[in-house]
Design a protein around this motif. Structure first.
Motif, PDB file in Angstrom:
ATOM      1  N   ARG A   2      -3.010   1.608 -12.860  1.00  8.23           N
ATOM      2  CA  ARG A   2      -4.332   2.252 -12.359  1.00  8.23           C
ATOM      3  C   ARG A   2      -5.054   3.142 -13.295  1.00  8.23           C
ATOM      4  O   ARG A   2      -4.147   3.877 -13.949  1.00  8.23           O
ATOM      5  CB  ARG A   2      -4.034   3.098 -10.891  1.00  8.23           C
ATOM      6  CG  ARG A   2      -5.359   3.269 -10.263  1.00  8.23           C
ATOM      7  CD  ARG A   2      -4.853   4.500  -9.127  1.00  8.23           C
ATOM      8  NE  ARG A   2      -4.023   3.651  -8.034  1.00  8.23           N
ATOM      9  CZ  ARG A   2      -4.582   3.167  -7.025  1.00  8.23           C
ATOM     10  NH1 ARG A   2      -5.719   2.825  -6.635  1.00  8.23           N
ATOM     11  NH2 ARG A   2      -3.728   2.605  -6.355  1.00  8.23           N
ATOM     12  N   CYS A  51      -8.197  -1.770  -8.669  1.00  9.36           N
ATOM     13  CA  CYS A  51      -6.622  -1.660  -8.380  1.00  9.36           C
ATOM     14  C   CYS A  51      -6.573  -2.045  -6.919  1.00  9.36           C
ATOM     15  O   CYS A  51      -5.795  -2.855  -6.537  1.00  9.36           O
ATOM     16  CB  CYS A  51      -6.100  -0.169  -8.547  1.00  9.36           C
ATOM     17  SG  CYS A  51      -4.381  -0.122  -8.079  1.00  9.36           S
ATOM     18  N   GLY A  90       0.678  -0.402  -6.978  1.00  6.93           N
ATOM     19  CA  GLY A  90       0.116   0.318  -7.811  1.00  6.93           C
ATOM     20  C   GLY A  90       0.886   1.404  -8.710  1.00  6.93           C
ATOM     21  O   GLY A  90       1.761   1.984  -7.882  1.00  6.93           O
TER      22      GLY A  90
END
Length: 345
Positions: free
Chosen positions: A280, A290, A306
């Motif tokens: 991200r 994301c 993430g």
């Protein structure tokens, strides 16, 4: 207005997709076969991309906004949003007015339009550029990456160096030459579909002092710059430097740089993929891309996780606090089995 008539209008606008974008989405710019901008209201940014040419993936004029999952449309929607129109009749009037400018629906005009919209930055040109470039070891491109804290380039065969890469700020400016880091964009089968250029300063210690320091060319959507061959695990992010920064502590994990937030949200998944790490960037477009990619992966049964930097991106983290701090930050976000499998000892 009958649906068929609206569809025909959208199709006619699609044949002039780049001209429409230049007129109504002037805050954006062309990137390969797409026009990138912040949104359909002409906000500066890169999360929305408009297809400029027909392809197997869809017709010219169709757009997607990666920052807003499920947000897509055609050029009639662009005219409505960018002009702030409410009534569809006003959208139609504006579209007809645009199409009445010097674009004629004669066969000669259609031929000229096809020639004008044919992408000069094709996959073939991208392959030619990459072939002309040289391996990165010992070049200014390696110097540049080292200046960004990236010291390990194992598995970076998709990166090369060109000592005199053409650069033109816009179609009205003279052509210049600058050294450049050249990256091959490939599809799932490893075929080169595009290329990305980062123009460098003459000593390699930074980017060139020009207005647009990076440009992509060719067919980019769904593809990316790959480091390693993806199997059941893959990490994907936006920028080359960001992805290579994460790879300094995960040298064996296959990774992909999609080159922008919009393209990150649209990457294609290998059939073998079971877990996806999404690298991200800490900005609105990065967060949107994301979240969109995680939803997309989860929807097809891929575990998606993430990876968040402490600062703007992982390269900023690497340059600010060093490789060991980055290693610990990533360790805290990975599955245990992937720490054992991929993290440098």
């Amino acid at each position: 207005m009958p649906r068929l008539q609206a569809r025909d209008l959208a199709h006619r606008l699609g044949r002039q997709a780049e001209a429409v974008c230049r007129h109504y989405l002037s805050a954006g710019r062309r990137q390969g076969n797409y026009w990138q901008v912040g949104d359909a209201r002409n906000t500066p940014g890169r999360s929305m991309y408009v297809r400029l040419t027909d392809s197997s993936k869809g017709p010219a004029g169709k757009w997607t906004d990666a920052a807003v999952p499920g947000e897509h449309g055609d050029l009639l929607d662009v005219i409505r949003e960018s002009c702030g129109l409410v009534d569809f009749a006003d959208v139609v009037e504006e579209a007809r007015h645009f199409l009445s400018l010097p674009y004629r629906e004669t066969e000669a005009g259609r031929r000229a339009c096809r020639l004008a919209s044919a992408p000069p930055a094709s996959a073939q040109a991208s392959r030619r550029l990459f072939t002309m470039a040289q391996p990165i070891t010992g070049t200014l491109a390696e110097t540049y990456l080292r200046s960004r804290g990236i010291t390990s380039l194992r598995g970076a065969g998709t990166l090369r160096f060109h000592p005199r890469c053409y650069y033109r700020p816009d179609e009205h400016s003279p052509t210049e030459v600058w050294p450049a880091l050249v990256a091959a964009v490939t599809d799932l089968d490893g075929r080169i579909t595009g290329a990305h250029r980062t123009w460098l300063a003459p000593d390699g210690t930074g980017k060139a002092p020009i207005s647009t320091q990076r440009k992509a060319m060719g067919d980019l959507l769904g593809h990316g710059v790959r480091f390693g061959t993806a199997g059941d695990v893959l990490a994907a992010g936006e920028g080359i430097e960001t992805v290579l920064s994460a790879r300094t502590t995960l040298p064996d994990m296959p990774m992909l740089a999609a080159l922008s937030a919009g393209h990150l949200a649209a990457i294609l998944f290998p059939l073998s993929l079971r877990r996806l790490y999404v690298i991200r960037d800490r900005d609105p477009a990065g967060h949107g891309a994301c979240d969109c990619l995680i939803d997309k992966a989860s929807g097809v049964g891929i575990e998606a996780i993430g990876l968040s930097p402490a600062r703007g991106d992982f390269n900023e983290d690497l340059c600010t606090t060093g490789a060991e701090a980055l290693r610990q930050a990533l360790r805290d976000q990975l599955r245990l089995e992937d720490i054992v499998r991929f993290m440098a000892r």
